[in-house]
Design a protein around this motif. Structure first.
Motif, PDB file in Angstrom:
ATOM      1  N   LEU A   1       5.692  -0.934 -13.617  1.00 13.48           N
ATOM      2  CA  LEU A   1       7.445  -0.982 -13.227  1.00 13.48           C
ATOM      3  C   LEU A   1       7.820   0.117 -12.376  1.00 13.48           C
ATOM      4  O   LEU A   1       8.639   0.111 -11.509  1.00 13.48           O
ATOM      5  CB  LEU A   1       8.144  -1.195 -14.537  1.00 13.48           C
ATOM      6  N   ASP A   2       6.964   1.366 -12.396  1.00 13.28           N
ATOM      7  CA  ASP A   2       7.178   2.431 -11.406  1.00 13.28           C
ATOM      8  C   ASP A   2       6.861   1.971  -9.941  1.00 13.28           C
ATOM      9  O   ASP A   2       7.446   2.158  -9.177  1.00 13.28           O
ATOM     10  CB  ASP A   2       6.161   3.644 -11.522  1.00 13.28           C
ATOM     11  N   GLN A   3       5.867   1.004  -9.842  1.00 10.53           N
ATOM     12  CA  GLN A   3       5.354   0.485  -8.716  1.00 10.53           C
ATOM     13  C   GLN A   3       6.691  -0.428  -7.960  1.00 10.53           C
ATOM     14  O   GLN A   3       6.945  -0.455  -6.831  1.00 10.53           O
ATOM     15  CB  GLN A   3       4.276  -0.560  -8.681  1.00 10.53           C
ATOM     16  N   VAL A   4       7.223  -1.267  -9.065  1.00  5.86           N
ATOM     17  CA  VAL A   4       8.458  -1.974  -8.646  1.00  5.86           C
ATOM     18  C   VAL A   4       9.440  -1.190  -8.195  1.00  5.86           C
ATOM     19  O   VAL A   4      10.201  -1.557  -6.961  1.00  5.86           O
ATOM     20  CB  VAL A   4       8.778  -3.085  -9.767  1.00  5.86           C
ATOM     21  N   ARG A   5       9.956  -0.312  -8.680  1.00  7.02           N
ATOM     22  CA  ARG A   5      11.110   0.713  -8.458  1.00  7.02           C
ATOM     23  C   ARG A   5      10.662   1.464  -7.044  1.00  7.02           C
ATOM     24  O   ARG A   5      11.434   1.501  -6.120  1.00  7.02           O
ATOM     25  CB  ARG A   5      11.356   1.835  -9.585  1.00  7.02           C
TER      26      ARG A   5
ATOM     27  N   ALA B   1       0.870  -1.351  -0.018  1.00  5.06           N
ATOM     28  CA  ALA B   1       0.077  -0.063   0.020  1.00  5.06           C
ATOM     29  C   ALA B   1       0.811   1.185  -0.031  1.00  5.06           C
ATOM     30  O   ALA B   1       0.524   2.270  -0.800  1.00  5.06           O
ATOM     31  CB  ALA B   1      -0.810  -0.016   1.127  1.00  5.06           C
ATOM     32  N   LEU B   2       1.920   1.226   0.708  1.00  5.70           N
ATOM     33  CA  LEU B   2       3.081   2.334   0.823  1.00  5.70           C
ATOM     34  C   LEU B   2       3.601   2.714  -0.697  1.00  5.70           C
ATOM     35  O   LEU B   2       3.566   3.837  -0.881  1.00  5.70           O
ATOM     36  CB  LEU B   2       4.094   2.128   1.895  1.00  5.70           C
ATOM     37  N   LEU B   3       4.002   1.488  -1.256  1.00  4.73           N
ATOM     38  CA  LEU B   3       4.541   1.744  -2.639  1.00  4.73           C
ATOM     39  C   LEU B   3       3.468   2.300  -3.471  1.00  4.73           C
ATOM     40  O   LEU B   3       3.820   3.008  -4.377  1.00  4.73           O
ATOM     41  CB  LEU B   3       5.252   0.654  -3.010  1.00  4.73           C
TER      42      LEU B   3
ATOM     43  N   PRO C   1      -3.184   6.590 -14.354  1.00  2.00           N
ATOM     44  CA  PRO C   1      -2.551   5.676 -14.391  1.00  2.00           C
ATOM     45  C   PRO C   1      -3.244   4.400 -13.856  1.00  2.00           C
ATOM     46  O   PRO C   1      -4.217   4.502 -13.431  1.00  2.00           O
ATOM     47  CB  PRO C   1      -1.578   5.972 -13.205  1.00  2.00           C
ATOM     48  N   VAL C   2      -2.610   3.221 -14.528  1.00  2.00           N
ATOM     49  CA  VAL C   2      -3.085   1.961 -14.166  1.00  2.00           C
ATOM     50  C   VAL C   2      -1.796   1.309 -13.557  1.00  2.00           C
ATOM     51  O   VAL C   2      -0.750   0.986 -13.689  1.00  2.00           O
ATOM     52  CB  VAL C   2      -3.387   1.246 -15.513  1.00  2.00           C
ATOM     53  N   LEU C   3      -2.423   0.730 -11.916  1.00  2.00           N
ATOM     54  CA  LEU C   3      -1.597   0.141 -11.211  1.00  2.00           C
ATOM     55  C   LEU C   3      -2.136  -1.463 -11.016  1.00  2.00           C
ATOM     56  O   LEU C   3      -3.035  -1.772 -11.411  1.00  2.00           O
ATOM     57  CB  LEU C   3      -1.612   0.627  -9.878  1.00  2.00           C
ATOM     58  N   HIS C   4      -0.785  -2.205 -10.872  1.00  2.00           N
ATOM     59  CA  HIS C   4      -1.167  -3.700 -10.767  1.00  2.00           C
ATOM     60  C   HIS C   4      -0.039  -4.242  -9.889  1.00  2.00           C
ATOM     61  O   HIS C   4       1.214  -3.869 -10.038  1.00  2.00           O
ATOM     62  CB  HIS C   4      -1.242  -4.460 -11.933  1.00  2.00           C
ATOM     63  N   PRO C   5      -0.232  -4.798  -8.820  1.00  2.00           N
ATOM     64  CA  PRO C   5       0.776  -5.139  -7.942  1.00  2.00           C
ATOM     65  C   PRO C   5       1.692  -6.183  -8.297  1.00  2.00           C
ATOM     66  O   PRO C   5       2.825  -6.642  -7.917  1.00  2.00           O
ATOM     67  CB  PRO C   5       0.077  -5.847  -6.357  1.00  2.00           C
ATOM     68  N   GLY C   6       1.023  -7.098  -9.283  1.00  2.00           N
ATOM     69  CA  GLY C   6       1.896  -8.171  -9.949  1.00  2.00           C
ATOM     70  C   GLY C   6       1.682  -9.303  -8.894  1.00  2.00           C
ATOM     71  O   GLY C   6       1.529  -8.990  -7.618  1.00  2.00           O
ATOM     72  N   PRO C   7       1.929 -10.573  -9.100  1.00  2.00           N
ATOM     73  CA  PRO C   7       2.046 -10.793 -10.776  1.00  2.00           C
ATOM     74  C   PRO C   7       0.857 -10.729 -11.485  1.00  2.00           C
ATOM     75  O   PRO C   7      -0.200 -11.027 -11.003  1.00  2.00           O
ATOM     76  CB  PRO C   7       2.645 -12.655 -10.662  1.00  2.00           C
ATOM     77  N   MET C   8       0.904 -10.277 -12.733  1.00  2.00           N
ATOM     78  CA  MET C   8      -0.467 -10.247 -13.519  1.00  2.00           C
ATOM     79  C   MET C   8      -0.547 -11.377 -14.266  1.00  2.00           C
ATOM     80  O   MET C   8       0.002 -12.183 -14.666  1.00  2.00           O
ATOM     81  CB  MET C   8      -0.047  -9.144 -14.465  1.00  2.00           C
TER      82      MET C   8
ATOM     83  N   ALA D   1      -3.160  -2.520 -21.689  1.00  2.00           N
ATOM     84  CA  ALA D   1      -3.295  -1.767 -20.330  1.00  2.00           C
ATOM     85  C   ALA D   1      -1.832  -1.849 -19.643  1.00  2.00           C
ATOM     86  O   ALA D   1      -1.336  -1.081 -18.936  1.00  2.00           O
ATOM     87  CB  ALA D   1      -4.344  -2.092 -19.540  1.00  2.00           C
ATOM     88  N   ALA D   2      -1.391  -3.084 -19.535  1.00  3.78           N
ATOM     89  CA  ALA D   2      -0.218  -3.530 -18.703  1.00  3.78           C
ATOM     90  C   ALA D   2       1.059  -2.841 -19.384  1.00  3.78           C
ATOM     91  O   ALA D   2       1.965  -2.337 -18.347  1.00  3.78           O
ATOM     92  CB  ALA D   2      -0.056  -4.979 -18.707  1.00  3.78           C
ATOM     93  N   ASP D   3       1.039  -2.889 -20.574  1.00  5.34           N
ATOM     94  CA  ASP D   3       2.298  -2.002 -21.360  1.00  5.34           C
ATOM     95  C   ASP D   3       2.113  -0.609 -21.837  1.00  5.34           C
ATOM     96  O   ASP D   3       2.914  -0.070 -22.148  1.00  5.34           O
ATOM     97  CB  ASP D   3       2.704  -2.985 -22.522  1.00  5.34           C
ATOM     98  N   GLY D   4       0.826   0.046 -21.790  1.00 12.10           N
ATOM     99  CA  GLY D   4       0.700   1.149 -22.428  1.00 12.10           C
ATOM    100  C   GLY D   4       1.420   2.446 -21.409  1.00 12.10           C
ATOM    101  O   GLY D   4       1.967   2.120 -20.488  1.00 12.10           O
ATOM    102  N   VAL D   5       1.104   3.570 -22.115  1.00 14.29           N
ATOM    103  CA  VAL D   5       1.681   4.730 -21.489  1.00 14.29           C
ATOM    104  C   VAL D   5       1.191   4.830 -19.886  1.00 14.29           C
ATOM    105  O   VAL D   5       1.696   5.607 -19.318  1.00 14.29           O
ATOM    106  CB  VAL D   5       1.462   6.134 -22.121  1.00 14.29           C
TER     107      VAL D   5
END
Ligand code: NCD
Length: 328
Positions: free
Chosen positions: A302-306, A136-138, A276-283, A293-297
């Motif tokens: 990947l911002d979430q992962v960082r 939730a924090l990320l 923005p579209v977020l997903h915690p992964g794994p998708m 949606a997963a790869d679009g602008v």
């Protein structure tokens, strides 16, 4: 803050302090030498009783970038597979003079139990269908950046965040609802009735079964961000399901789920360009989220992962070094 067990443990000031510390930690990602000294001599054990790619590795990287010694213990290959009890395993690991335990367990409430048995700091890296506070924090960190509030102490006040999917089995949803409310955002959960948990009417959010009405802004007002959740097959069928296996009982077929609740290219068009579209992964591509949606602008995946590394650095730093100010 002694432990981080629930997103609900964080008041607004504490949550913003972690996010602001994470901002400073994030600067490290652009450096050639990614090492800070504050946790030198500290030992952190990642104790994972469930599979994980991003959570475990980002806790490990976070600890190492802060100069802690980090050890990974997974249930597979540990004495748990020889029949040792949870308490004995935890007390054995804790007896080795460690400073923090980062724990993932498939039973809701297990991490809070563990925190009652040990003297060291404990971080919940996901307990059953209950909570996942660092996720939730990320997510909040990512949302602050994507929605324009990048400065210290920026918050998400009055933003409308829509969380879609398997809410019943999601610890990410519960932690996000708690934290986003604390930060002043408005949350709408969208799922088929079978995937909304009992008691959801007591959560501080709204709910809907109609994804198109919500995404178009017709049902609950303009949407600022969308978070898609994984269909958690391994928690279905009374816990007998397996990841990648068939879904039994919660919706008729995967195709019907994708039609009703998947973020298809057509649904993506209902959203503003900057949503923005977020997903915690794994998708599960093709089920809850399309590749468009997963790869679009709009994708912030990947911002979430960082952000995960920076936020976990901030949490470990605040728990173990205990200071507010960080010099990076
Ligand atoms: C989540 C989890 O494990 O709860 N993933 C994660 O931590 N990145 C969500 C999920 O597994 O669907």
């Amino acid at each position: 803050m002694r432990h981080l067990l629930s997103a609900g443990d964080l008041d607004r000031d504490e949550a913003l302090a972690i996010l602001d510390t994470a901002e400073r930690m994030h600067a490290l990602q652009d450096r050639e030498v990614k090492k800070l000294p504050p946790l030198r001599g500290r030992t952190i054990v990642n104790l994972f009783f469930e599979d994980s790619t991003r959570t475990r590795s980002s806790f490990e990287i976070a600890g190492k970038w802060l100069s802690a010694d980090v050890i990974n213990v997974s249930a597979k290959g540990s004495s748990v597979s020889k029949g040792e009890s949870l308490r004995d395993t935890v007390l054995t690991v804790a007896a080795m003079g460690i400073d923090a335990l980062v724990v993932r367990h498939n039973a809701s409430g297990a991490v809070a139990r563990i925190a009652g048995w040990v003297d060291c700091r404990v971080v919940n890296a996901g307990d059953g269908t209950h909570e996942h506070p660092t996720q939730a924090l990320l997510d909040a960190y990512t949302l602050r950046h994507r929605l324009g509030g990048t400065g210290d102490a920026a918050d998400l006040a009055d933003r409308h965040i829509v969380i879609v999917g398997d809410i019943t089995h999601s610890r990410v949803a519960r932690s996000n609802v708690l934290l986003l409310r604390t930060l002043g955002a408005r949350v709408t959960l969208v799922a088929p009735p079978t995937l909304l948990p009992a008691g959801v009417h007591c959560w501080p959010c709204e709910t809907s079964w109609d994804l198109d009405a919500v995404l178009s802004g017709k049902a609950h007002g303009d949407v600022d961000a969308v978070m898609m959740l994984r269909v958690q097959r391994e928690r279905m069928s009374g816990g007998q399901g397996v990841a990648g296996g068939p879904v039994v009982g919660f919706f008729p077929t995967e195709r019907e789920y994708a039609i009703g609740y998947g973020l298809s290219p057509e649904r993506l068009d209902l959203l503003g360009e900057s949503v923005p579209v977020l997903h915690p992964g794994p998708m599960n591509r093709g089920l809850e989220i399309s590749s468009a949606a997963a790869d679009g602008v709009r994708s912030a995946v990947l911002d979430q992962v960082r952000a995960g590394v920076s936020v976990r650095m901030a949490v470990l730093y605040r728990l173990l070094a205990g200071a507010d100010e960080v010099t990076v």
